[in-house]
Design a protein around this motif. Structure first.
Motif, PDB file in Angstrom:
ATOM      1  N   ALA A  10     -28.500  21.777  -5.504  1.00  0.00           N
ATOM      2  CA  ALA A  10     -28.709  22.103  -4.095  1.00  0.00           C
ATOM      3  C   ALA A  10     -28.657  20.827  -3.268  1.00  0.00           C
ATOM      4  O   ALA A  10     -29.052  19.759  -3.732  1.00  0.00           O
ATOM      5  N   ILE A  11     -28.143  20.938  -2.057  1.00  0.00           N
ATOM      6  CA  ILE A  11     -28.160  19.817  -1.125  1.00  0.00           C
ATOM      7  C   ILE A  11     -28.726  20.298   0.204  1.00  0.00           C
ATOM      8  O   ILE A  11     -28.734  21.495   0.498  1.00  0.00           O
ATOM      9  N   GLU A  12     -29.202  19.361   0.985  1.00  0.00           N
ATOM     10  CA  GLU A  12     -29.725  19.673   2.308  1.00  0.00           C
ATOM     11  C   GLU A  12     -28.552  19.958   3.240  1.00  0.00           C
ATOM     12  O   GLU A  12     -27.497  19.343   3.141  1.00  0.00           O
ATOM     13  N   LEU A  13     -28.738  20.895   4.149  1.00  0.00           N
ATOM     14  CA  LEU A  13     -27.697  21.155   5.129  1.00  0.00           C
ATOM     15  C   LEU A  13     -28.311  21.426   6.482  1.00  0.00           C
ATOM     16  O   LEU A  13     -29.508  21.640   6.606  1.00  0.00           O
ATOM     17  N   ILE A  36     -13.865  26.940   6.338  1.00  0.00           N
ATOM     18  CA  ILE A  36     -15.146  27.594   6.585  1.00  0.00           C
ATOM     19  C   ILE A  36     -15.267  28.725   5.577  1.00  0.00           C
ATOM     20  O   ILE A  36     -14.329  29.501   5.378  1.00  0.00           O
ATOM     21  N   GLY A  37     -16.405  28.798   4.934  1.00  0.00           N
ATOM     22  CA  GLY A  37     -16.623  29.840   3.937  1.00  0.00           C
ATOM     23  C   GLY A  37     -18.101  30.139   3.792  1.00  0.00           C
ATOM     24  O   GLY A  37     -18.938  29.605   4.517  1.00  0.00           O
ATOM     25  N   THR A  38     -18.424  30.968   2.842  1.00  0.00           N
ATOM     26  CA  THR A  38     -19.797  31.382   2.602  1.00  0.00           C
ATOM     27  C   THR A  38     -20.548  30.306   1.836  1.00  0.00           C
ATOM     28  O   THR A  38     -20.088  29.844   0.795  1.00  0.00           O
ATOM     29  N   VAL A  39     -21.696  29.917   2.360  1.00  0.00           N
ATOM     30  CA  VAL A  39     -22.568  28.946   1.706  1.00  0.00           C
ATOM     31  C   VAL A  39     -23.881  29.662   1.405  1.00  0.00           C
ATOM     32  O   VAL A  39     -24.551  30.157   2.309  1.00  0.00           O
ATOM     33  N   GLU A  61      -8.465  13.956  -6.890  1.00  0.00           N
ATOM     34  CA  GLU A  61      -7.702  12.980  -6.116  1.00  0.00           C
ATOM     35  C   GLU A  61      -8.261  12.873  -4.700  1.00  0.00           C
ATOM     36  O   GLU A  61      -8.253  13.832  -3.947  1.00  0.00           O
ATOM     37  N   GLY A  62      -8.752  11.693  -4.355  1.00  0.00           N
ATOM     38  CA  GLY A  62      -9.270  11.465  -3.017  1.00  0.00           C
ATOM     39  C   GLY A  62     -10.552  12.207  -2.716  1.00  0.00           C
ATOM     40  O   GLY A  62     -10.901  12.417  -1.563  1.00  0.00           O
ATOM     41  N   VAL A  63     -11.255  12.622  -3.769  1.00  0.00           N
ATOM     42  CA  VAL A  63     -12.467  13.418  -3.606  1.00  0.00           C
ATOM     43  C   VAL A  63     -13.668  12.603  -4.057  1.00  0.00           C
ATOM     44  O   VAL A  63     -13.636  11.970  -5.107  1.00  0.00           O
ATOM     45  N   GLU A  64     -14.705  12.615  -3.255  1.00  0.00           N
ATOM     46  CA  GLU A  64     -15.943  11.948  -3.640  1.00  0.00           C
ATOM     47  C   GLU A  64     -17.065  12.974  -3.637  1.00  0.00           C
ATOM     48  O   GLU A  64     -17.293  13.646  -2.633  1.00  0.00           O
ATOM     49  N   ASP A  65     -17.738  13.121  -4.760  1.00  0.00           N
ATOM     50  CA  ASP A  65     -18.853  14.053  -4.879  1.00  0.00           C
ATOM     51  C   ASP A  65     -20.086  13.404  -4.256  1.00  0.00           C
ATOM     52  O   ASP A  65     -20.522  12.344  -4.691  1.00  0.00           O
ATOM     53  N   VAL A  66     -20.634  14.022  -3.230  1.00  0.00           N
ATOM     54  CA  VAL A  66     -21.793  13.454  -2.534  1.00  0.00           C
ATOM     55  C   VAL A  66     -23.096  14.147  -2.927  1.00  0.00           C
ATOM     56  O   VAL A  66     -24.141  13.881  -2.340  1.00  0.00           O
ATOM     57  N   THR A  67     -23.050  15.009  -3.936  1.00  0.00           N
ATOM     58  CA  THR A  67     -24.235  15.763  -4.340  1.00  0.00           C
ATOM     59  C   THR A  67     -25.414  14.848  -4.647  1.00  0.00           C
ATOM     60  O   THR A  67     -26.548  15.141  -4.270  1.00  0.00           O
ATOM     61  N   HIS A  68     -25.152  13.734  -5.314  1.00  0.00           N
ATOM     62  CA  HIS A  68     -26.232  12.822  -5.717  1.00  0.00           C
ATOM     63  C   HIS A  68     -26.999  12.246  -4.525  1.00  0.00           C
ATOM     64  O   HIS A  68     -28.116  11.770  -4.681  1.00  0.00           O
ATOM     65  N   THR A  69     -26.424  12.306  -3.319  1.00  0.00           N
ATOM     66  CA  THR A  69     -27.112  11.774  -2.136  1.00  0.00           C
ATOM     67  C   THR A  69     -28.064  12.797  -1.526  1.00  0.00           C
ATOM     68  O   THR A  69     -28.885  12.450  -0.690  1.00  0.00           O
ATOM     69  N   LEU A  73     -25.593  14.116   5.553  1.00  0.00           N
ATOM     70  CA  LEU A  73     -26.195  13.092   6.414  1.00  0.00           C
ATOM     71  C   LEU A  73     -26.718  11.914   5.602  1.00  0.00           C
ATOM     72  O   LEU A  73     -26.595  10.759   6.021  1.00  0.00           O
ATOM     73  N   ASN A  74     -27.273  12.182   4.428  1.00  0.00           N
ATOM     74  CA  ASN A  74     -27.717  11.096   3.546  1.00  0.00           C
ATOM     75  C   ASN A  74     -26.527  10.269   3.080  1.00  0.00           C
ATOM     76  O   ASN A  74     -26.602   9.042   2.989  1.00  0.00           O
TER      77      ASN A  74
END
Length: 82
Positions: A10-13, A36-39, A61-69, A73-74
């Motif tokens: 889970a991440i903050e949104l 835009i899709g279902t979250v 390719e060109g993708v960075e996973d930001v889940t760990h942050t 916004l983090n």
């Protein structure tokens, strides 16, 4: 955001409200691979939000996973601190 059945986190949104009549105007500025899709939220409810097309995320390719942050916004705050 890419939905995964297992191994995700889970991440903050942020939840924003937009008048329906402005949505089409807004959409013209969202470029692929974003969409835009279902979250799905932790409480089982859902909202429309930004998603990433799955084939792009899977390619890596060109993708960075930001889940760990913990959220976008983090992630941005961490980039500014560098």
């Amino acid at each position: 955001m890419v939905y995964v059945k297992a191994g995700g986190a889970a991440i903050e949104l942020e939840v924003w409200e937009m008048p329906t009549e402005k949505f089409g105007y807004f959409m013209q500025y969202i470029k692929a691979p974003l969409g835009i899709g279902t979250v799905w939220l932790d409480d089982g409810s859902w909202v429309y939000g930004f998603i990433c097309e799955g084939f792009v995320a899977q390619s890596g390719e060109g993708v960075e996973d930001v889940t760990h942050t913990g959220g976008w916004l983090n992630y941005l705050a961490g980039k500014e601190a560098q």
